[in-house]
Design a protein around this motif. Structure first.
Motif, PDB file in Angstrom:
ATOM      1  N   VAL B  70       0.843  -1.198   0.000  1.00  0.00           N
ATOM      2  CA  VAL B  70       0.000   0.000   0.000  1.00  0.00           C
ATOM      3  C   VAL B  70       0.880   1.250   0.000  1.00  0.00           C
ATOM      4  O   VAL B  70       0.636   2.209  -0.720  1.00  0.00           O
ATOM      5  CB  VAL B  70      -0.941  -0.014   1.225  1.00  0.00           C
ATOM      6  N   GLU B  71       1.917   1.191   0.804  1.00  0.00           N
ATOM      7  CA  GLU B  71       2.839   2.327   0.882  1.00  0.00           C
ATOM      8  C   GLU B  71       3.527   2.578  -0.454  1.00  0.00           C
ATOM      9  O   GLU B  71       3.772   3.712  -0.845  1.00  0.00           O
ATOM     10  CB  GLU B  71       3.927   2.049   1.933  1.00  0.00           C
ATOM     11  N   ARG B  72       3.905   1.507  -1.150  1.00  0.00           N
ATOM     12  CA  ARG B  72       4.778   1.657  -2.313  1.00  0.00           C
ATOM     13  C   ARG B  72       4.029   1.829  -3.633  1.00  0.00           C
ATOM     14  O   ARG B  72       4.578   2.340  -4.588  1.00  0.00           O
ATOM     15  CB  ARG B  72       5.676   0.437  -2.462  1.00  0.00           C
ATOM     16  N   GLY B  76      -1.616   4.173  -6.137  1.00  0.00           N
ATOM     17  CA  GLY B  76      -2.599   4.287  -5.059  1.00  0.00           C
ATOM     18  C   GLY B  76      -3.626   3.173  -5.051  1.00  0.00           C
ATOM     19  O   GLY B  76      -4.769   3.362  -4.646  1.00  0.00           O
ATOM     20  N   GLU B  78      -3.587   0.194  -3.367  1.00  0.00           N
ATOM     21  CA  GLU B  78      -3.769  -0.435  -2.050  1.00  0.00           C
ATOM     22  C   GLU B  78      -4.061  -1.934  -2.139  1.00  0.00           C
ATOM     23  O   GLU B  78      -5.135  -2.406  -1.721  1.00  0.00           O
ATOM     24  CB  GLU B  78      -4.888   0.286  -1.274  1.00  0.00           C
ATOM     25  N   ARG B 130      -7.544   3.740  11.261  1.00  0.00           N
ATOM     26  CA  ARG B 130      -6.924   4.823  10.520  1.00  0.00           C
ATOM     27  C   ARG B 130      -7.763   6.098  10.537  1.00  0.00           C
ATOM     28  O   ARG B 130      -8.972   6.035  10.571  1.00  0.00           O
ATOM     29  CB  ARG B 130      -6.714   4.402   9.064  1.00  0.00           C
TER      30      ARG B 130
END
Ligand code: FAD
Ligand code: SF4
Ligand code: SF4
Ligand code: SF4
Ligand code: SF4
Lengths: 666, 130
Positions: B70-72, B76, B78, B130
């Motif tokens: 998700v970060e990389r 976007g 996810e 989150r």
């Protein structure tokens, strides 16, 4: 009374499929002033224009309404056709029944009704139109090029060769731009300096070209053909006339800790420095932020050692003002910063470098004199991993949008080049290129990439690098995917080279504001038409050259630079320019001198004068607004600001706009 | 077990069509070698409407919900949220009994014997906190 002809265009099926064009031309015959109405397949074609001409002759038309596409497309075409038939070109109105009607509606009956309403509005406005004559202004036969990279240099040379004066304003101490930093260039692998420096010398030696390096544009006023520009020449602290470029000063300078901008921070430079050996002008500048004399008052060594007495600490910034007929933006690009790409360990390991740093490490004039070694320990790399698309082609989302949404266009090719250079220097090395796609459209480009894979044995792997770990012992572990074989790779590498996305020079946005030139959301300058006017900005008299308009390699940059020059030459070759008569004018009997319009005009076109005004038979001394018609762009800001209703735009008067509204709301 | 691909798309809250098939997620995934369907293939299969085939995938339980993908992901997308959506579907299939809040303590079990896979709790925790 205006005798009006109405011409409804089908635009093939663009309009006719959604709007009943017969119904429109029939209904509009009833509108006041209309003496003729018809419809035609393509009004912009020669046949359509001929229809206008013959209707004018037959019916004695004095005004024309064309119901067609946006006036941005063909207003000029139809004005010209009308003028050819003897109708004043400002007695032509366009009803936009394509972009504002057929393209956005589905229901034919509704779209037809709307098209009729739009046509009525245009007729109502035309009834109040008066013939206008476009003003003419002289052209200053000198061009300004902003940015001295290969784009700016090429445009300047081409314009100068046509016999016109050109000034080049370059913000850094030398011209040359990024190309001067490159080693070899794709697709031919010829040395960048060998093909660039002769052009730099030509530009410097050309009698028609004046270079203002270490300078910036501070203020722009005026309009196409007649711009007035303030150029700030930053103090070099060295006299250009006296300096012989011997370099003794830089050698002796005790402050040597600044990072060399030209060498991408891979080398340190002195406070008084020449960016690189072939710099033009070959005259140092003193970086006052790191100069001991400027920071502490002590030192002054360079002044003492200079055999030509060229060092001058008292120099001050100087602003010069000059006139230009045309301005070319050629401000280029820079690679994006990679601080936010933690996954590639760029900030942690000196052996993870950008591609531009890699160019400097290969370059014979670079920090290692062309000996390609790892920045950390000076050892020759055996395994090098190249990562393409770093920060390019991103979309917004959680981890994303650290970069840019577009393809940077040059990195596939220069990465192939870098991998070949590595394999050529060290035949026992391994080169891995991780790619998402290899995009190589261009003459001899795909062949070049295939050569890297087939002749140079570069390992091309479809997949992205997910993580680079600095193991601390001089090793880098690269974790990546190989999508073809559906496996994950772990590569033990000596160096990692990141093909960073490109972005426009950060100063471009401020410059665009000065030039009133538009930009896209990525801060690239926008062209007047993406296909048909690629080197002109929508702002008249402002042209675009090179990477400032979008990612480009050198062949494209040079081609565009030449095209921009051709446009500039076309403009400067005219003695007079025809302007826009649809400008603001002030009814002095209504103006109360409040200054509201002066404050709101973005072009500084309004001033005040005291005048004798005759108002209903009585003479009166009054302070009233006056419009400089050459500066006014017809934006209309003043007309809506004026509390007394004194300001009106010719061709777009308040009465005309209300007549349109009335016709629609009827 | 049945699964509605659209449900997966909705509950993952991400647009799999944005995937440009770069493989960065799989290049980053620390569990790659334990997976039958690595994250990029997971995304690709949901994109073409084949989430059902993933319901019995080993990847559901070898994904560590570390969210590296998700970060990389440069687009976007996810991927971990897509995996989690399928995982949640596998846990509460349509037509079958659904878990009620009162059941949660039961699933957690007595001290030390968690009855639901830890991944589910961990990722649900990350997602909802989150
Ligand atoms: C790593 C790398 C390798 C490359 N290799 C190749 C290759 O092998 N072959 C190839 O064809 N292309 C290559 N390119 C692309 C090439 O560098 C560009 O196409 C070219 O430099 C674009 O020229 P430019 O003049 O538009 O921009 P630039 O070279 O960026 O020049 C712009 C100039 O304008 C100046 N400037 C900016 N803003 C202002 C301002 N406000 N006022 C005054 N001056 C300003 C800048 O200082 C600079 O001197 C490579 C690019 C990179 C990053
Ligand atoms: S300033 Fe003087 S010492 Fe420095 S390069 Fe010029 S001539 Fe040489
Ligand atoms: S040119 Fe190639 S490496 Fe560069 S962004 Fe485009 S696809 Fe990626
Ligand atoms: S969240 Fe799962 S799929 Fe994504 S990187 Fe972590 S383990 Fe791999
Ligand atoms: S990283 Fe994102 S865009 Fe790339 S393959 Fe994975 S999900 Fe698709």
């Amino acid at each position: 009374m205006t005798k009006i002809g109405v011409f409804v265009c089908w635009c093939g099926s663009n309009i006719a499929a959604t709007v009943d064009v017969d119904a429109v031309s029939e209904a509009i015959k009833a509108a006041p002033g209309v003496v003729f109405a018809t419809n035609y397949q393509y009004m912009c074609s020669e046949g359509g224009q001929a229809a206008i001409r013959s209707a004018v002759a037959e019916h004695g038309l004095t005004g024309v309404v064309v119901c067609s596409c946006s006036p941005r497309m063909h207003e000029a075409t139809f004005r010209k056709a009308a003028a050819g038939a003897g109708v004043n070109p400002y007695m032509v109105e366009i009803a936009n029944i394509r972009e504002q009607c057929s393209w956005i509606h589905k229901d034919k009956a509704e779209a037809t009704a709307k098209a009729i309403a739009l046509a009525r509005a245009a007729v109502a406005k035309l009834n109040l139109d008066r013939p206008l004559t476009a003003p003419e202004t002289p052209v200053t036969k000198r061009a300004l090029v902003i940015g001295g990279g290969i784009a700016g240099i090429q445009t300047a040379l081409d314009v100068a060769d046509a016999g016109y004066e050109v000034d080049v304003v370059e913000k850094s101490p030398t011209i040359g731009g990024k190309m001067a930093m490159l080693d070899k260039t794709f697709p031919t692998l010829d040395c960048a300096a060998c093909i660039l420096t002769p052009k730099m010398v030509d530009a410097a030696a050309h009698e028609k070209i004046t270079l203002y390096t270490y300078s910036e544009v501070e203020k722009v006023s005026g309009f196409v053909g007649n711009f007035t520009v303030d150029i700030k020449k930053r103090a070099r602290s060295v006299s250009v006339d006296r300096c012989t470029g011997c370099g003794v000063c830089s050698e002796k300078c005790p402050s040597k800790r600044a990072k060399s901008e030209f060498d991408q921070g891979l080398r340190e430079r002195s406070a008084i420095y020449i960016p690189f050996a072939q710099a033009i002008p070959n005259v140092p500048v003193i970086d006052r932020d790191t100069c001991l004399k400027f920071q502490t008052g002590k030192c002054g060594l360079c002044e003492k050692v200079c055999p030509s007495h060229a060092v001058d600490y008292s120099q001050e910034d100087e602003v010069i003002t000059k006139q230009y007929g045309a301005i070319v933006a050629a401000t280029g690009f820079k690679p994006i910063g990679l601080e936010r790409f933690d996954e590639y360990a760029y900030s942690r390991s000196p052996d993870v470098v950008t591609s531009l740093e890699f160019e400097r490490l290969c370059n014979a004039a670079g920090p290692t004199k062309g000996h390609l070694v790892r920045p950390s320990d000076g050892k020759e790399p055996k395994t090098v991993v190249f990562v393409q698309c770093v920060g390019s082609r991103e979309a917004s989302g959680i981890g994303a949008m650290k970069g840019k949404p577009y393809c940077s266009k040059i990195c596939c090719m220069y990465t192939a080049k870098h991998a070949m250079l590595l394999r050529e220097k060290y035949p026992d090395s391994e080169a891995y290129v991780f790619y998402i796609d290899v995009r190589t459209p261009g003459k001899n480009f795909d062949e070049f990439y295939r050569r890297a894979a087939e002749e140079y044995g570069v390992h091309y792997i479809k997949g992205m690098v997910g993580k680079v770990c600095d193991e601390g012992n001089g090793r880098l572990t690269v974790r990546a995917s190989d999508l073809i074989e559906n496996r994950q790779l772990l590569i033990d590498a000596d160096m990692v080279v990141l093909a960073a996305a490109v972005e426009p020079d950060p100063s471009a946005r401020a410059l665009a504001t000065l030039l009133t030139a538009s930009m896209d959301t990525n801060d690239f300058f926008t062209e007047a038409h993406p296909k048909l006017r690629p080197v002109e900005s929508p702002t008249a008299g402002v042209f675009l050259s090179g990477m400032c308009q979008g990612p480009k390699d050198i062949p494209d940059t040079v081609a565009q630079a030449g095209a921009a020059a051709a446009k500039v030459i076309g403009l400067l070759s005219k003695d007079r320019l025809v302007g826009n008569p649809c400008v603001a004018s002030c009814d002095e009997t209504l103006c109360n001198g409040c200054s509201a319009c002066e404050r709101v005009c973005p072009y500084g076109a309004i001033s005040y004068e005291t005048k004798t005004v005759v108002d209903r038979g009585a003479k009166d001394e009054r302070r009233v607004a006056s419009v400089n018609e050459a500066l006014c762009q017809g934006c209309g800001a003043c007309t809506v600001t004026c509390p007394s209703g004194a300001m009106d735009l010719r061709g777009f008067t308040g009465r005309q706009i209300m007549a349109e509204v009335d016709a629609i709301c009827r | 077990m049945r699964v509605d691909n659209d449900d997966i798309l909705r509950s993952s809250g991400t647009d799999v069509r944005k995937c440009m098939k770069c493989g960065k997620c799989s290049g980053a995934c620390p569990s790659f070698d334990e997976m039958d369907f690595p994250p990029h293939i997971f995304v690709s299969m949901v994109e073409r409407g084949d989430a059902a085939a993933l319901l019995s995938s080993k990847s559901l339980w070898t994904c560590m919900s570390c969210f590296a993908c998700v970060e990389r992901c440069p687009r976007g997308v996810e991927p971990a949220n897509v995996i989690e959506a399928v995982r949640a579907s596998a846990m509460s299939p349509q037509g079958a009994n659904r878990m009620r809040p009162e059941d949660v303590p039961v699933f957690l079990g007595a001290a030390g014997e968690c009855l639901v896979p830890q991944q589910l709790l961990a990722s649900a925790f990350r997602k909802y906190s989150r």
